[in-house]
Design a protein around this motif. Structure first.
Motif, PDB file in Angstrom:
ATOM      1  N   PHE A  65       0.930  -1.171  -0.149  1.00  0.00           N
ATOM      2  CA  PHE A  65       0.092  -0.011  -0.047  1.00  0.00           C
ATOM      3  C   PHE A  65       0.940   1.189   0.016  1.00  0.00           C
ATOM      4  O   PHE A  65       2.090   1.240   0.650  1.00  0.00           O
ATOM      5  CB  PHE A  65      -0.815   0.013   1.203  1.00  0.00           C
ATOM      6  N   PHE A  66       0.507   2.372  -0.752  1.00  0.00           N
ATOM      7  CA  PHE A  66       1.451   3.450  -0.722  1.00  0.00           C
ATOM      8  C   PHE A  66       0.247   4.673  -1.077  1.00  0.00           C
ATOM      9  O   PHE A  66      -0.803   4.569  -1.496  1.00  0.00           O
ATOM     10  CB  PHE A  66       2.441   3.348  -1.815  1.00  0.00           C
ATOM     11  N   SER A  67       1.143   6.046  -0.729  1.00  0.00           N
ATOM     12  CA  SER A  67       0.267   7.113  -1.059  1.00  0.00           C
ATOM     13  C   SER A  67       1.431   8.099  -1.533  1.00  0.00           C
ATOM     14  O   SER A  67       2.570   8.162  -1.050  1.00  0.00           O
ATOM     15  CB  SER A  67      -0.291   7.804   0.159  1.00  0.00           C
ATOM     16  N   MET A  68       1.154   8.839  -2.625  1.00  0.00           N
ATOM     17  CA  MET A  68       1.965   9.882  -3.211  1.00  0.00           C
ATOM     18  C   MET A  68       0.894  11.232  -3.321  1.00  0.00           C
ATOM     19  O   MET A  68      -0.056  11.338  -3.469  1.00  0.00           O
ATOM     20  CB  MET A  68       2.240   9.645  -4.643  1.00  0.00           C
ATOM     21  N   LEU A 127      -7.209   3.696  -4.642  1.00  0.00           N
ATOM     22  CA  LEU A 127      -8.136   3.342  -3.535  1.00  0.00           C
ATOM     23  C   LEU A 127      -8.843   4.656  -3.092  1.00  0.00           C
ATOM     24  O   LEU A 127      -8.408   5.903  -3.818  1.00  0.00           O
ATOM     25  CB  LEU A 127      -7.421   3.096  -2.429  1.00  0.00           C
ATOM     26  N   ASP A 128      -9.550   4.899  -2.027  1.00  0.00           N
ATOM     27  CA  ASP A 128     -10.329   6.087  -1.673  1.00  0.00           C
ATOM     28  C   ASP A 128      -9.390   7.301  -1.472  1.00  0.00           C
ATOM     29  O   ASP A 128      -8.281   6.783  -0.872  1.00  0.00           O
ATOM     30  CB  ASP A 128     -11.022   5.813  -0.613  1.00  0.00           C
ATOM     31  N   GLY A 129      -9.526   8.207  -1.678  1.00  0.00           N
ATOM     32  CA  GLY A 129      -8.794   9.622  -1.216  1.00  0.00           C
ATOM     33  C   GLY A 129      -7.817   9.999  -2.483  1.00  0.00           C
ATOM     34  O   GLY A 129      -7.181  10.973  -2.195  1.00  0.00           O
ATOM     35  N   THR A 130      -7.848   9.087  -3.492  1.00  0.00           N
ATOM     36  CA  THR A 130      -7.299   9.696  -4.801  1.00  0.00           C
ATOM     37  C   THR A 130      -7.720  10.726  -5.395  1.00  0.00           C
ATOM     38  O   THR A 130      -9.189  10.611  -5.668  1.00  0.00           O
ATOM     39  CB  THR A 130      -7.236   8.374  -5.553  1.00  0.00           C
ATOM     40  N   PHE A 139      -2.459  10.273  -4.816  1.00  0.00           N
ATOM     41  CA  PHE A 139      -2.933   9.062  -5.432  1.00  0.00           C
ATOM     42  C   PHE A 139      -2.610   8.056  -4.320  1.00  0.00           C
ATOM     43  O   PHE A 139      -1.458   7.946  -3.624  1.00  0.00           O
ATOM     44  CB  PHE A 139      -2.136   8.582  -6.403  1.00  0.00           C
ATOM     45  N   ASN A 140      -3.738   7.303  -3.727  1.00  0.00           N
ATOM     46  CA  ASN A 140      -3.772   6.195  -2.871  1.00  0.00           C
ATOM     47  C   ASN A 140      -3.772   5.118  -3.633  1.00  0.00           C
ATOM     48  O   ASN A 140      -4.840   4.801  -4.474  1.00  0.00           O
ATOM     49  CB  ASN A 140      -4.735   6.605  -1.664  1.00  0.00           C
ATOM     50  N   PRO A 204      -0.118  -3.729  10.139  1.00  0.00           N
ATOM     51  CA  PRO A 204      -1.484  -3.684   9.551  1.00  0.00           C
ATOM     52  C   PRO A 204      -1.710  -3.246   8.174  1.00  0.00           C
ATOM     53  O   PRO A 204      -1.322  -2.107   8.026  1.00  0.00           O
ATOM     54  CB  PRO A 204      -2.569  -3.172  10.621  1.00  0.00           C
ATOM     55  N   GLY A 205      -2.462  -3.636   7.094  1.00  0.00           N
ATOM     56  CA  GLY A 205      -2.363  -3.198   5.871  1.00  0.00           C
ATOM     57  C   GLY A 205      -3.438  -2.082   5.579  1.00  0.00           C
ATOM     58  O   GLY A 205      -4.360  -1.998   6.231  1.00  0.00           O
ATOM     59  N   GLY A 206      -3.025  -1.155   4.875  1.00  0.00           N
ATOM     60  CA  GLY A 206      -3.681   0.147   4.684  1.00  0.00           C
ATOM     61  C   GLY A 206      -2.916   1.258   3.998  1.00  0.00           C
ATOM     62  O   GLY A 206      -1.780   1.228   4.001  1.00  0.00           O
ATOM     63  N   VAL A 207      -3.503   2.275   3.658  1.00  0.00           N
ATOM     64  CA  VAL A 207      -2.800   3.354   3.131  1.00  0.00           C
ATOM     65  C   VAL A 207      -2.351   4.238   3.968  1.00  0.00           C
ATOM     66  O   VAL A 207      -2.922   4.540   5.181  1.00  0.00           O
ATOM     67  CB  VAL A 207      -3.875   4.170   2.240  1.00  0.00           C
ATOM     68  N   PRO A 208      -0.890   4.452   4.105  1.00  0.00           N
ATOM     69  CA  PRO A 208      -0.457   4.970   5.240  1.00  0.00           C
ATOM     70  C   PRO A 208      -0.709   6.694   4.992  1.00  0.00           C
ATOM     71  O   PRO A 208      -0.884   7.064   3.925  1.00  0.00           O
ATOM     72  CB  PRO A 208       1.056   5.028   4.958  1.00  0.00           C
ATOM     73  N   VAL A 209      -0.586   7.334   6.191  1.00  0.00           N
ATOM     74  CA  VAL A 209      -1.083   8.722   6.195  1.00  0.00           C
ATOM     75  C   VAL A 209       0.256   9.323   6.122  1.00  0.00           C
ATOM     76  O   VAL A 209       1.310   9.347   6.577  1.00  0.00           O
ATOM     77  CB  VAL A 209      -1.565   8.915   7.641  1.00  0.00           C
TER      78      VAL A 209
END
Length: 463
Positions: A65-68, A127-130, A139-140, A204-209
């Motif tokens: 999982f990643f966020s940019m 994912l949500d938040g993109t 981009f999530n 735990p898996g998920g989009v990091p903040v």
């Protein structure tokens, strides 16, 4: 009284029990909240033009999982996984969508210090938040097969506390807005390397903040190399040389030949332009291998450029052999008109190709500068040559016009052949003085002047 004390003790015991249950419940909730917090390591570039956070879910062996995040003034941003050099890296690339209100994610593979190539084999899910929020592209995503690539030869080392990664961002200005996954890129403006603690990112898996505040800090990452203000020097020098020769040197070489008939100057000028053209063409070939859109050599700019290069070599050869023949015979050759018209064609194609080159380099605004130079240089040269021709015609015409009564008739042609010549001498009327002929009318004087002039030169070598 005793009964009252018993009731009081029971009330205190009940209150203590209730407080214990509430405290236990709160502690359990806090423990569950901490356990469910998404793990992640966060990196922010020194210029703060790109942020990246990564999560390694501990319940999967394939997912990441990643966020940019990227501000709206940046054309594109990229993170490279698995290496601190481009070759072999897996690239997460983001840029604005065609509408400018969304973000496009393009997974790519890099084969060297060239533009990475889009690969459909890497599966990335938005994912949500993109989207585009508060002037920031976000981009999530979840990648289902990003831990290994290239047949397993390259990988993200999830057990490393300092896994090598790299980053790059494009220059400011949203020249790239596309929904295509293979959108064309310019050279990176900022780039560098860093390491990421993958153990810290595991949980735990998920989009990091990512903390979006101005005081946000790196988490589990260490900045290493960092370069800002990078440009493609080969591309810039190629453009400068080609514009200089086709809007400067080549037209000037034609200009001096037409203005004063200076053949030698023309030859040296065009020879220098040929050397610069070879250098610029070589840089053009080198630049073509750096970008996906030019690797196949099938664009109009490249095709015309190759034709011009061939024409220039032929043009120089025609000019050289024509000049050698002319020096021997003092007569123009059949190569002269070919040389002239091929040069004109080459010059027109060169200017057209300049207009095609800048859009190919994703810098179409420079075409305005090319147009301004062309509209100034060529009309200015044409005006000077036209003025020179008009003055020459008027001068020649004035020399041929009669000057009226000549008080010195012996200076007219054939009036005196001079001493030792065959001219006849006529006696004037009785009493009239006979004037003495001028010195330059005598044959010995004429012979001496003629001997000093040498062979007469043709006024026009090229027609």
């Amino acid at each position: 009284m005793r009964a009252h004390n018993i009731v009081s003790q029971l009330a205190l015991a009940s209150s203590a029990a209730l407080s214990f249950l509430v405290a236990s419940s709160l502690a359990q909730d806090a423990g569950n909240t901490q356990q469910n917090t998404t793990a992640g390591s966060v990196f922010i570039t020194p210029a703060r033009d790109l942020a990246f956070a990564l999560n390694v879910p501990n319940d999967s062996t394939t997912d990441l999982f990643f966020s940019m995040m990227m501000p709206s003034g940046v054309s594109w941003g990229a993170i490279g996984l698995g290496s601190d050099v481009m070759e072999g890296s897996l690239i997460f690339l983001i840029y604005p969508s065609a509408s400018g209100q969304g973000v496009t994610m393009s997974p790519r593979l890099s084969t060297g210090h060239t533009e990475p190539v889009y690969t459909p084999d890497i599966k990335v899910e938005a994912l949500d938040g993109t989207g585009f929020f508060n002037d920031t592209y976000i981009f999530n995503g979840r990648c289902s097969n990003c831990r290994t690539w290239n047949g397993g030869s390259r990988k993200v080392n999830v057990a490393s506390k300092a896994d090598n990664m790299l980053y790059a961002t494009g220059e400011s200005g949203n020249y790239l807005k596309s929904d295509a996954l293979d959108g064309p890129l310019k050279w990176h403006y900022n780039y560098g390397t860093f390491t990421m603690d993958m153990v810290l990112a595991t949980g735990p898996g998920g989009v990091p903040v990512i903390d979006r505040s101005q005081n946000s800090k790196l988490i589990g990452t260490v900045q290493h190399e960092s370069e800002q203000g990078s440009m493609d020097a080969k591309l810039i020098v190629h453009a400068v040389i080609m514009v200089f020769v086709f809007l400067g040197l080549y037209p000037f070489g034609i200009f001096v030949l037409r203005l004063g008939g200076w053949v030698r100057w023309h030859g040296w000028n065009q020879g220098a332009a040929l050397i610069l053209t070879i250098m610029g063409s070589g840089l053009g070939f080198a630049v073509s291998s750096s970008y996906n859109r030019t690797k196949s050599y099938n664009t109009a700019h490249q095709v015309i450029g190759i034709l011009i290069f061939i024409f220039i070599i032929a043009q120089f050869a025609l000019g050289y052999f024509h000049h050698r023949t002319f020096k021997k015979t003092q007569q123009t050759t059949k190569m002269a008109p070919i040389h002239v018209w091929l040069g004109r064609l080459m010059l027109v194609l060169g200017v057209i190709n300049a207009f095609l080159g800048f859009p190919l380099a994703l810098s179409p605004n420079y075409d305005w500068a090319i147009g301004g130079l062309a509209l100034f240089i060529f009309p200015a040269m044409a005006f000077i040559l036209l003025t020179k021709n008009l003055i020459s015609k008027r001068w020649n015409k004035s020399k041929d016009e009669p000057k009226g009564y000549n008080m010195e008739p012996w200076q007219q042609p054939n009036a005196q052949a001079g001493y030792g010549g065959s001219a006849t001498y006529t006696q004037g009327p009785h009493g009239q003085n006979v004037s003495i002929p001028a010195m330059n009318s005598y044959a010995p004087y004429q012979a001496q002047r003629t001997a000093d002039l040498g062979q007469q030169q043709s006024s026009r070598e090229y027609v």
